[in-house]
Enzyme design. Structure first.
Site, short mmCIF file in Angstrom:
data_model
loop_
_atom_site.label_atom_id
_atom_site.label_comp_id
_atom_site.label_asym_id
_atom_site.label_seq_id
_atom_site.Cartn_x
_atom_site.Cartn_y
_atom_site.Cartn_z
N CYS A 157 1.06 -0.89 -0.04
CA CYS A 157 0.15 0.01 -0.06
C CYS A 157 1.32 1.27 -0.24
O CYS A 157 0.65 2.16 -0.44
CB CYS A 157 -1.22 0.06 1.10
N ARG B 16 -2.97 4.69 5.25
CA ARG B 16 -3.20 3.98 4.13
C ARG B 16 -4.02 2.82 4.50
O ARG B 16 -4.62 1.95 3.78
CB ARG B 16 -2.51 4.44 3.10
N TRP C 67 -0.14 -4.39 2.39
CA TRP C 67 -1.55 -5.11 2.25
C TRP C 67 -1.78 -5.97 2.13
O TRP C 67 -1.63 -6.52 -0.02
CB TRP C 67 -2.98 -3.81 2.26
N ASN D 259 3.96 -1.58 -5.08
CA ASN D 259 1.96 -1.42 -5.20
C ASN D 259 1.63 -2.16 -6.34
O ASN D 259 2.19 -1.53 -7.82
CB ASN D 259 2.01 0.26 -5.12
N GLY D 260 0.60 -2.70 -6.35
CA GLY D 260 -0.55 -2.89 -7.33
C GLY D 260 -0.59 -4.71 -7.47
O GLY D 260 -0.14 -5.16 -6.13
N GLU E 133 -25.23 4.81 3.54
CA GLU E 133 -23.93 5.18 3.85
C GLU E 133 -23.66 5.00 5.82
O GLU E 133 -22.37 4.39 5.97
CB GLU E 133 -23.10 6.87 3.99
N LYS F 181 -21.02 2.46 7.50
CA LYS F 181 -19.53 2.89 8.77
C LYS F 181 -19.82 1.96 10.32
O LYS F 181 -18.90 1.62 10.57
CB LYS F 181 -19.87 4.33 8.48
N GLU G 264 -17.83 -0.74 8.71
CA GLU G 264 -16.67 -1.00 8.88
C GLU G 264 -15.63 -1.66 10.00
O GLU G 264 -14.84 -1.68 9.89
CB GLU G 264 -16.13 0.43 8.20
N HIS H 107 -41.18 -6.07 1.87
CA HIS H 107 -40.75 -7.13 0.65
C HIS H 107 -39.38 -7.87 1.21
O HIS H 107 -38.92 -8.22 0.19
CB HIS H 107 -40.37 -6.03 -0.25
N LYS I 65 -6.99 2.18 3.04
CA LYS I 65 -7.63 3.54 2.86
C LYS I 65 -7.51 3.77 1.57
O LYS I 65 -8.31 4.40 1.09
CB LYS I 65 -6.85 4.60 3.53
#
Length: 622
Positions: free
Chosen positions: A2, A27, A73, A108-109, A495, A499, A502, A518, A617
């Site tokens: 990361c 991050r 990460w 990274n990637g 949202e 939160k 998370e 329903h 992040k």
């Protein structure tokens, strides 16, 4: 991924590398490491925090003038020490595993063809000591090395498929550092006097070291040496430094100071009044010029469009969903919102008169950048971004932009960046309404007055924190939760659920309140708290009916109500009254209690609020 920090200098750069990693901790990461040229290649790696890595390098007296560092990460291979970066090359030959490495690399990637490259390198005698795709690049560079690391890296990246930002050095060239990027961000920092140079994935990593930044473009390869640096582009055409301009970037490390707050997330929730005030600073009236690009007039673009396509991921996607209600009701323009990670993988019907709007906090979100490029490839060239980083790839690649000014956001779970995005999107709505003849002078004045009052209104909402803490005590014992909203508050319910899941790890889902019967109503029991966003708007009476359905099944309701909704707390019904009704802008106010609820629930449960498990992040890979 990361985080990357690297340097070539005449001084010991280990303290700079470690400090850079500390500034990139926001991050998210699960391992970290540093490697330097100290006669040969030496490194320290850890699956703990950067503080533990610092202890390692201090105790081992690790020093060097050329080096690389990384926070990882995990994507390929578990978060264990042998998978942590930096990676060394080993081979070829039967004793490759025991011989000191020649090439050191961080990345990274994601390299998509790593399996084929691994098989080829193993056949040539290279020994792999990790499960990562990154080690493949180190061995590949080593296999191509013939005394010139720059040439070896240029050739190697031509064989890579996928996304990468890499920093590489070699034991045979002690004062040379090579960087390359494609699909992942990488910057070059020019040191004082030009005698030392740096690479990093984020300017924040170099705060206090240099503010002279060169943003590498897609496909660039950079050669950093003492007193000079050189670049080539994706076609390997040589560039002088002037062709990649040096920009002064003030990345204040002070933004990472907690002050009186317990966590960065709490700090950033309480910074929202200032973030909104800064984002709206200088807005005296509604005009297309607010969105002008460096070379493009927004007024011209707005005249040529007949629809809007919003592309975003995660929290930014929910801000786009909110904006859809504004754009269609106020600007009267058809609007579609797409999850960026899905958009480019399906057949769609392009319309060259569409304004493609991307929303991203970092401006480097890989999925959103890829979706933008896909839309452009389909002939949709009118593009605009709502972004928090003026120097990001997204801003450079879009015709138009509105830069939010939320400041650096450290907590992984976005808060102030989300509300700043909403502010920017509401301004866009008004600008498009004006361009289409749907905004009178009186309406403009009313909306601007409401926007200027937002910081004060947010302060009043933040004063509700003690009541949200009481709710959090109840939620902390639960395993599941439902969130309900209607109209433009349905994305706010989404949202709020995001939160909570998370950072507290409570399973939470959000539904339009009308969908309750329903399906989701089957889940409602006393053990399933139901959060309801209940502004006093045209849908309030419908929402009250949905709430009665919950109470009739023994469900417990937690309601965020406007002051004049005449809802009162009772057995199984907990009501917090918002300070005032805010009309079209009420989503910016109603989301704040949901942020506080998630934050305090996570605190009670004892989770790592700022660095929730498995999340990063800045998502710079697909």
């Amino acid at each position: 991924m990361c985080g990357i920090v690297a340097a070539v200098s005449t001084r010991n750069i280990v303290p700079i590398l470690v400090q850079g990693l500390q500034r990139l901790e926001y991050r998210g990461y699960d391992s970290c490491g540093v490697a330097v040229h100290a006669g040969g290649l030496q490194r320290a790696r850890s699956t703990e925090r950067v503080a533990e890595l610092l202890t390692q390098v201090t105790q081992s007296h690790l020093e060097g003038a050329t080096g690389i560092a990384h926070t990882r990460w995990a994507t390929h291979g578990a978060p264990v020490v042998h998978n942590a970066h930096p990676h060394f090359s080993h081979g070829p030959g039967p004793d490759a595993a025991s011989r000191p490495g020649r090439v050191a690399l961080v990345h990274n990637g994601i390299i998509e063809n790593h399996d084929e490259l691994r098989a080829s390198l193993q056949a040539r005698g290279y020994v792999f000591q990790s499960q990562t795709d990154t080690e493949v690049i180190a061995h590949l560079v080593d296999s191509l090395y013939d005394g010139d690391l720059f040439e070896a890296v240029k050739t190697a990246v031509g064989q890579l498929q996928g996304a990468y930002a890499i920093a590489v050095f070699c034991k045979d060239e002690p004062h040379r550092l090579i960087g390359a990027r494609a699909g992942s961000p990488l910057i070059l920092g020019v040191g004082q006097g030009g005698t030392e140079h740096f690479l990093a994935s984020d300017a924040m990593a170099l705060a206090g070291v240099t503010d002279q930044i060169v943003y590498l473009e897609e496909g660039d390869v950079a050669d950093l040496q003492l007193g000079k640096y050189w670049l080539v582009d994706r076609a390997h055409k040589a560039l002088t430094p002037a062709q990649r301009p040096v920009k002064t970037v003030l990345a204040h490390s002070g933004a990472a100071e907690l002050g009186p707050y317990r966590h960065y997330m709490q700090k950033e929730i309480f910074e929202q009044p200032r973030a909104i005030a800064d984002t709206l600073e200088g807005v005296e009236g509604i005009a297309p010029e607010l969105f002008d690009g460096s070379q493009t007039s927004a007024a011209r673009v707005f005249k040529g469009i007949d629809s809007v396509l919003i592309l975003a991921c995660g929290t930014s996607y929910y801000s786009g969903c909110t904006a859809k209600y504004w754009l269609e009701s106020i600007a009267k323009i058809p609007t579609q919102v797409e999850v960026a990670s899905e958009y480019r993988y399906r057949e769609s019907v392009p319309n060259p008169r569409t304004l493609v709007v991307t929303i991203t906090q970092s401006g480097e979100t890989a999925d959103t950048l890829a979706a933008l490029r896909h839309a452009q490839s389909l002939g949709m060239t009118h593009t605009l971004t709502i972004c928090n980083v003026a120097t990001s790839a997204m801003v450079r690649e879009c015709e138009l932009a509105y830069i939010t000014r939320a400041g650096v956001e450290i907590g992984v779970a976005s808060t102030k960046a989300f509300t700043a995005q909403l502010a920017g999107l509401f301004l866009l709505t008004l600008a498009l309404a004006q361009a289409r003849g749907h905004l009178s002078d009186a309406e403009e004045a009313r909306h601007l007055k409401a926007m200027r009052h937002l910081p004060a209104a947010l302060q009043a909402v933040l004063a509700l924190e003690p009541q949200l803490m009481a709710w959090a005590d109840d939620f902390a014992t639960k395993d599941n939760a439902l969130f309900l909203g209607r109209g433009l508050h349905y994305p706010i319910a989404l949202e709020g659920a995001l939160k909570l899941k998370e950072i507290s790890y409570i399973h939470a889902e959000a539904y339009p309140a009308g969908e309750l019967k329903h399906g989701p109503l089957a889940l409602v029991t006393a053990a399933m708290p139901v959060v309801t966003v209940a502004p006093n708007d045209a849908l309030l009476e419908k929402l009250k009916s949905n709430m009665h359905e919950v109470r009739a099944r023994g469900g417990v309701l937690y309601v965020l109500a406007d002051a004049d909704t005449r809802l009162e707390s009772s057995e199984g019904l907990h009501v917090i009254r918002m300070p005032e009704h805010y009309g079209e802008l009420s989503p910016l106010l109603h989301v704040v209690p949901l942020q506080l609820l998630a934050y305090h629930t996570a605190c009670v449960r004892g989770t790592d609020v700022d660095k929730p498990r498995n999340l990063a992040k800045s998502v710079t890979v697909e």
